[in-house]
Structure formats: structure tokens, C-alpha cells
Design an enzyme around this catalytic site. Structure first.
Site, PDB file in Angstrom:
ATOM      1  CG  HIS A   1       8.262  -1.545   3.444  1.00 37.21           C
ATOM      2  ND1 HIS A   1       7.435  -2.584   3.792  1.00 37.21           N
ATOM      3  CD2 HIS A   1       7.582  -0.424   3.792  1.00 37.21           C
ATOM      4  CE1 HIS A   1       6.315  -2.109   4.309  1.00 37.21           C
ATOM      5  NE2 HIS A   1       6.385  -0.795   4.333  1.00 37.21           N
TER       6      HIS A   1
ATOM      7  CG  HIS B   1       0.549   4.379   7.503  1.00 39.34           C
ATOM      8  ND1 HIS B   1      -0.520   3.806   6.841  1.00 39.34           N
ATOM      9  CD2 HIS B   1       1.604   3.571   7.260  1.00 39.34           C
ATOM     10  CE1 HIS B   1      -0.123   2.694   6.231  1.00 39.34           C
ATOM     11  NE2 HIS B   1       1.168   2.532   6.467  1.00 39.34           N
TER      12      HIS B   1
ATOM     13  CG  HIS C   1      -0.303  -0.048   2.536  1.00 39.76           C
ATOM     14  ND1 HIS C   1      -0.838  -0.686   3.624  1.00 39.76           N
ATOM     15  CD2 HIS C   1       0.853   0.497   2.964  1.00 39.76           C
ATOM     16  CE1 HIS C   1      -0.040  -0.531   4.661  1.00 39.76           C
ATOM     17  NE2 HIS C   1       0.989   0.193   4.287  1.00 39.76           N
TER      18      HIS C   1
ATOM     19  CD  GLU D   1       3.107  -1.582   6.422  1.00 39.71           C
ATOM     20  OE1 GLU D   1       2.985  -0.390   6.705  1.00 39.71           O
ATOM     21  OE2 GLU D   1       3.244  -1.972   5.240  1.00 39.71           O
TER      22      GLU D   1
HETATM   23  C1  DHB Z   1       6.337   3.418   2.119  1.00 39.42           C
HETATM   24  C2  DHB Z   1       5.690   2.197   2.264  1.00 39.42           C
HETATM   25  C3  DHB Z   1       4.679   2.061   3.208  1.00 39.42           C
HETATM   26  O1  DHB Z   1       4.011   0.882   3.437  1.00 39.42           O
HETATM   27  C4  DHB Z   1       4.290   3.140   3.967  1.00 39.42           C
HETATM   28  O2  DHB Z   1       3.262   2.972   4.815  1.00 39.42           O
HETATM   29  C5  DHB Z   1       4.938   4.368   3.832  1.00 39.42           C
HETATM   30  C6  DHB Z   1       5.963   4.502   2.896  1.00 39.42           C
HETATM   31  C7  DHB Z   1       7.428   3.593   1.091  1.00 39.42           C
HETATM   32  O3  DHB Z   1       7.895   2.617   0.500  1.00 39.42           O
HETATM   33  O4  DHB Z   1       7.821   4.738   0.835  1.00 39.42           O
HETATM   34 FE    FE Z   2       2.568   1.141   5.417  1.00 38.57          FE
END
Ligand code: DHB
Ligand code: FE
Length: 320
Positions: free
Chosen positions: A193, A59, A12, A240
Site C-alpha cells: 500500500h 502512527h 492493520h 511495514e
Molecule cells: C491505511 C493503511 C495503513 O496501514 C495505515 O496505517 C493507515 C491507512 C489505509 O489503507 O488507508
Molecule cells: Fe499502518
């Protein structure tokens, strides 16, 4: 009776939303991401869910460090897009399904899962980006969406096992709703990530592929991953992925994987996406069959091998 016909997972990433809102989807960097969802849009147009249950994380948009619900179910009639710093995204207001949401609340809470009920809530990229990826950019979202926000931002998030069990309780709740409704459940976030700290930019494709494989075939294995293991392997924000296990818990033990897509990176994130269908006994499948299927192996095969090969052909895997 309402029933869950399928589950969808998708990353997302907020930059995906920005690419849509700023008309940059045709740039090669973004085209690669959006192309992977073309089949998914066809699939969902054919599946025509009456309701989507959207499992995502907030978030710090609707909540903050002042209020941290572990599981927050949206019981409102509508959920406007949140202002995440650049004004609310120009996407439709999410229409809820208060009747089904209240029914899920009653069933799941009496099944001893403590939900926070939200009669007013704004929704951020965690929900709106997967809606775009699956439905494109319509004037109105094609069906009501019940948001389920899960805390994965502030320690301690729920365990993968608890998420999986919540998925099962949600399924039970849906199946005790008297109206005939086709429900699709989304699990969003991930894959690997890490946005800040020494390991910022971490992506672990090997782990992601194994996670996708197990999500289909052996999700119970994934419920045993600790937060520490998830974060060590998939980065801090990789945690997540516990939300994907809510989706998976709501499905049959054995499912048909009808589509998979994986690409790196989008912003800081490995984009992973899968569509799993429940096997519908005596019913018509909604499967959007891949346009062409090629057999990977040659020569004569035994019956079980043919069966396995046929099953593999059904899975459209797109990796770039
Ligand atoms: C990014 C990915 C995320 O899941 C998020 O909540 C905020 C930023 C990103 O890759 O920049
Ligand atoms: Fe996220």
C-alpha cells in the site's frame, strides 16, 4: 518454560477499525474482509494463548517526530487505546504482562538489541485492529498483550534482517521464562500500500503472494530485501512488512502454514494474513483444521508426492 506456539500476521488498516466501530461489517465491501478472519478466530479460540506479543507500528499516536524509538517494548500493566483524531476507539484497554515484558527486556537488551521501554503508552490501530480481527469485539481482550512498537514511519526504519534477528532474541527470551505460558506473536502492517504521493493507491498482488510464500518457506530471502526494494515493489507503506519478519524470526525455521487469506483492497491496502505454527516436538498441536480438504490432483502418487499433497491440504488458502 514459556514457548512461542505460533505466529500470526495481519494488515492493520484503520478503516477496518472504523467499519467495526460504526457497525458496517455486514456491508459487502467489509464482509469480504471479515469473512477471511472467521477461521482465524476459531483457530485462536482453540489455541488459547496465555500471552500475545503484538508487533506493530505506532502512527504518530504514542510517539511523534519528537521521539522516535526504533523498537519500543510495552512494559506497563495496561495500554489504553489512543485518540487518532476521532476519540479513542471503543475497544478494551490492552492488559499487558509486565513480568514477561521485563524479562524479555532484560534478555533482549543483554543480547545487544537496544529497546526503549515504555511504562506508559497508548496503542493505536496498528495493534487494536489486528486484535479485533483475531479476537472479534469482546468486552475484554482474552489474554494479556505485550506491545512492541517498531519505527517504520520515520527514516531510517530497522532492516528486515535486524527485525528477523530480534525475533530470534525474543524467542530466546520467552523460552528462558520459567512459567509455562503459551505465547502467540503477531506481526502486523502491510501488505502492499501507498497512502500518498504520485503512486498513492499502489497495490502489487504478485509481490504480496510471493512475500507470503517466502514468509512460510524461505524467510531468509525476505531479510535480504532493502527498504528501497520493499517500497518500490509494495509502496511506501509496504515497508511495514519488515515487522512481519520479527514474528517469523521468533518461529522455527520450518513451520506449518495452517491458514492464509488475501484480499484487495481494504481502504488503500492489500490485506494479507497468515497463521504459522511451530512444530511442537512430542506435544499436541493446536491446529484448527480446515472444515473440508479437497485434493487438487488425481491419480496414483508416489510417497513423497502424497506427503507433499497432504501438507498442501493442511493449508487453507482463501483468496478473493
Ligand atoms: C491505511 C493503511 C495503513 O496501514 C495505515 O496505517 C493507515 C491507512 C489505509 O489503507 O488507508
Ligand atoms: Fe499502518
Amino acid at each position: 518454560m514459556a514457548r512461542i506456539i505460533a505466529g500470526v500476521t495481519s494488515s492493520h488498516v484503520p478503516a477496518i477499525g472504523a467499519a467495526i466501530d460504526n457497525h458496517r461489517t455486514n456491508e459487502p465491501y467489509w464482509q469480504r474482509v471479515f469473512e477471511g478472519f472467521e477461521r482465524s478466530k476459531e483457530w485462536i479460540a482453540k489455541a488459547k494463548p496465555d500471552v500475545v506479543i503484538g508487533v506493530y507500528n505506532d502512527h504518530a499516536s504514542a510517539f511523534s517526530v519528537e521521539v522516535i524509538p526504533t523498537f519500543a517494548l510495552g512494559t506497563a500493566a495496561e495500554f489504553p487505546p489512543a485518540d487518532e483524531g476521532w476519540g479513542p476507539r471503543p475497544v478494551p484497554v490492552v492488559q499487558g504482562h509486565p513480568e514477561l515484558a521485563s524479562h524479555i527486556a532484560q534478555s533482549v537488551i543483554l543480547d545487544e538489541f537496544d529497546l526503549t521501554l515504555c511504562n506508559k503508552m497508548e496503542v493505536d490501530h496498528g495493534l487494536t485492529v489486528p486484535l479485533n480481527l483475531m479476537f472479534g469485539t469482546p468486552k475484554e481482550w482474552p489474554c494479556p498483550v505485550i506491545p512492541l512498537a517498531v519505527n517504520v514511519v520515520q527514516y531510517p526504519p530497522p532492516t528486515g534482517h535486524r527485525c528477523f534477528m530480534l525475533g530470534k532474541a525474543i524467542r530466546k527470551a520467552v523460552e528462558s521464562y520459567p512459567e509455562d505460558l503459551k505465547v502467540v506473536i503477531f506481526g502486523t502492517g502491510g501488505m502492499s500500500h501507498q497512502i500518498s504521493g504520485q503512486r498513492a493507491g499502489l497495490i502489487n498482488s504478485k509481490f504480496d503472494h510471493a512475500f507470503l510464500d517466502n514468509l512460510t518457506k524461505d524467510p531468509k530471502k525476505l531479510t535480504k530485501l532493502s527498504h528501497l526494494e520493499l517500497m518500490r515493489e509494495a509502496g511506501a507503506e509496504g515497508v511495514e512488512m519488515v515487522m512481519w519478519l520479527i514474528m517469523r524470526g521468533a518461529l522455527d525455521d520450518k513451520v506449518d502454514e495452517v491458514y492464509r487469506f488475501y484480499t484487495v483492497p481494504a481502504s488503500n491496502t492489500a490485506v494479507g494474513h497468515i497463521i504459522l505454527e511451530n512444530k511442537i516436538k512430542g506435544g499436541k498441536k493446536t491446529s484448527a483444521k480446515p472444515a473440508s480438504t479437497k485434493s487438487a490432483s488425481r491419480g496414483k502418487k508416489s510417497a513423497p508426492k502424497m506427503k507433499r499433497a497432504a501438507a498442501r491440504q493442511k493449508i487453507e488458502r482463501v483468496r478473493s
